[in-house]
Design an enzyme around this catalytic site. Structure first.
Site, PDB file in Angstrom:
ATOM      1  CG  ASN A  51      -0.436   0.691   2.417  1.00  0.00           C
ATOM      2  OD1 ASN A  51      -0.469   1.926   2.502  1.00  0.00           O
ATOM      3  ND2 ASN A  51       0.105  -0.081   3.349  1.00  0.00           N
ATOM      4  CG  PHE A 109      -0.768   9.248   7.003  1.00  0.00           C
ATOM      5  CD1 PHE A 109      -0.686   7.899   7.305  1.00  0.00           C
ATOM      6  CD2 PHE A 109       0.182  10.113   7.544  1.00  0.00           C
ATOM      7  CE1 PHE A 109       0.335   7.413   8.136  1.00  0.00           C
ATOM      8  CE2 PHE A 109       1.198   9.639   8.364  1.00  0.00           C
ATOM      9  CZ  PHE A 109       1.278   8.282   8.658  1.00  0.00           C
ATOM     10  CB  SER A 136       3.476   5.859   7.296  1.00  0.00           C
ATOM     11  OG  SER A 136       3.112   5.839   5.925  1.00  0.00           O
ATOM     12  CG  ASN A 154       2.993   4.564   1.792  1.00  0.00           C
ATOM     13  OD1 ASN A 154       3.836   4.245   0.958  1.00  0.00           O
ATOM     14  ND2 ASN A 154       2.272   3.677   2.464  1.00  0.00           N
ATOM     15  CB  THR A 155       3.892  10.607   5.157  1.00  0.00           C
ATOM     16  OG1 THR A 155       2.513  10.236   5.156  1.00  0.00           O
ATOM     17  CG2 THR A 155       4.018  12.098   5.439  1.00  0.00           C
ATOM     18  CE  LYS A 212       2.350   0.279  12.847  1.00  0.00           C
ATOM     19  NZ  LYS A 212       0.969   0.065  12.445  1.00  0.00           N
ATOM     20  CG  ASN A 224       4.019   1.216   9.548  1.00  0.00           C
ATOM     21  OD1 ASN A 224       3.360   0.744   8.629  1.00  0.00           O
ATOM     22  ND2 ASN A 224       3.722   2.369  10.112  1.00  0.00           N
TER      23      ASN A 224
END
Ligand code: FMN
Length: 367
Positions: free
Chosen positions: A109, A113, A173, A175-176, A215, A244
């Site tokens: 993925n 967010f 994450s 993805n940021t 996390k 994660n």
């Protein structure tokens, strides 16, 4: 039942299937009576100052905006983590951004967010909150510069601590852009130090202590992980969530989805997550670990616990195995507790960890 449904669900694009699942769970929650919350069973855990009926939780990202909490609670989870939410609502990355790797029982993925914002989640939690521990996972907006990230996390803490049993600071994450740089020692110390002050101020004001979990990613070198753990050892957090998704690509075959950028979750992550759990446990024996990554059955769950986790979470396993996975894992854990001749999980784990390594250290978590 899920086995029969899955081929149909898997014909839908993954995000559409997920939306359908959330709606079904929301509807289920409206008709299904609340699950038993009795503590004291063989899997009961006391951690973070909270009573858990069992150690298996839902990982962040499944219900980012807290839309189906009652239905999810009814599946048998011991706790739920909502989010990641950011101060302002944001759409996330362009679609497609979620990919199934069915053969590998994995997902990739790069949602980024997508969420309805912290106030919307606060309103939901105010209105409907099932009676089990709820963690709230907070992050930064994509367009907040990295050197202002602290402001976003403080806003998240202020808005959501009143409704959370614990708060998760998501530093991991993929993805940021730049988010994982917050795991570097100086940045982590600054951010967690500020939240630690907010946590203390809230306690002074209201008498409520809201534990903070951090996390972390699975993608570290020995040195970069050791450096972060040294900061966490300074008493700046109450728990570590490991891990994660990974940006690494351990053997994924040659399907087109395998080449998609983003975070990989599910079966290919199991060993990597467990390795990180075990290293965190060795470095921080007194800090509870929530073990997450590639739990697909009771044995995976058990091995994450043996590696040092006190609580567990899953996401991708639920997509492939369906809601029956939750009771199946719980039954498998009870079997393992009894097979070792023990009455509860805490005793069973202490005995099993002792057997694994005579040097295994105590954990402050009580079962
Ligand atoms: C589609 C998807 C969305 C996710 N969103 C988030 C998120 O918003 N915040 C977060 O901390 N983790 C998020 N995660 C990571 C999971 O919480 C979990 O750490 C990871 O998927 C490993 O567990 P699993 O192998 O059981 O899925 C997401 C994972 C997936 C698959």
């Amino acid at each position: 039942m899920y086995k029969a449904l899955r081929p149909w669900l898997f014909r839908l694009p993954p995000e559409i299937a997920h939306e359908a699942a959330l709606r079904a769970l929301r509807a289920y929650g409206a008709v299904r009576p609340a699950p038993a919350t009795a503590t004291g069973g063989p899997l009961a855990v006391q951690a973070l100052g909270l009573p858990f009926t069992n150690p298996l939780g839902l990982a962040a990202g499944f219900d980012k905006n807290g839309r189906a909490l009652r239905g999810l609670a009814a599946l048998g989870f011991g706790f739920l983590e909502v989010g990641t939410v950011t101060p302002r609502a944001q759409p996330g990355n362009p679609r497609p951004r979620l990919f199934r790797l069915a053969e590998q029982r994995a997902l990739i993925n790069r949602l980024g967010f997508n969420n309805a914002g912290m106030e919307s989640l606060a309103a939901r939690l105010r209105a409907e909150r099932p009676a089990l521990p709820i963690g709230v996972n907070i992050g930064k907006n994509r367009d907040t510069p990295l050197d202002r990230a602290v402001d976003d996390y403080r806003l998240g803490f202020a808005a959501l601590a009143p409704y959370a049993d614990y708060l998760t600071v998501n530093l991991s994450s993929p993805n940021t852009p730049g988010l994982r740089a917050l795991q570097e020692p100086e940045a982590a110390r600054l951010l967690l130090g500020a939240l630690h002050e907010d946590q203390a101020a809230l306690r002074r004001r209201s008498g409520r202590y809201v534990p903070i979990a951090v996390k972390i990613a699975p993608d570290f070198t020995q040195e970069t992980l050791a450096a972060l753990l040294a900061v966490l050892a300074e008493g700046l957090c109450d728990a570590v969530i490991a891990t994660n998704t990974t940006v690494s690509r351990p053997t994924l075959g040659h399907g087109p989805a395998a080449r998609e950028p983003g975070g990989l979750s599910g079966a290919p992550l199991t060993t990597l997550s467990r390795e990180i759990i075990s290293r965190v446990f060795k470095a921080l024996p007194d800090i509870p670990i929530i073990g997450v990554g590639g739990i697909n059955n009771a044995e995976d769950a058990w091995q994450h616990l043996l590696a040092g986790a006190s609580l567990l979470q899953l996401y991708t396993g639920l997509i492939y195995e369906g809601p029956g996975l939750v009771p199946a894992i719980l039954a498998g854990l009870v079997e393992r507790v009894h097979a070792g001749g023990q009455d509860n999980l805490g005793e069973a784990l202490s005995a099993a960890r002792r057997n694994l390594s005579s040097g295994s250290r105590p954990n402050t978590v009580k079962f």
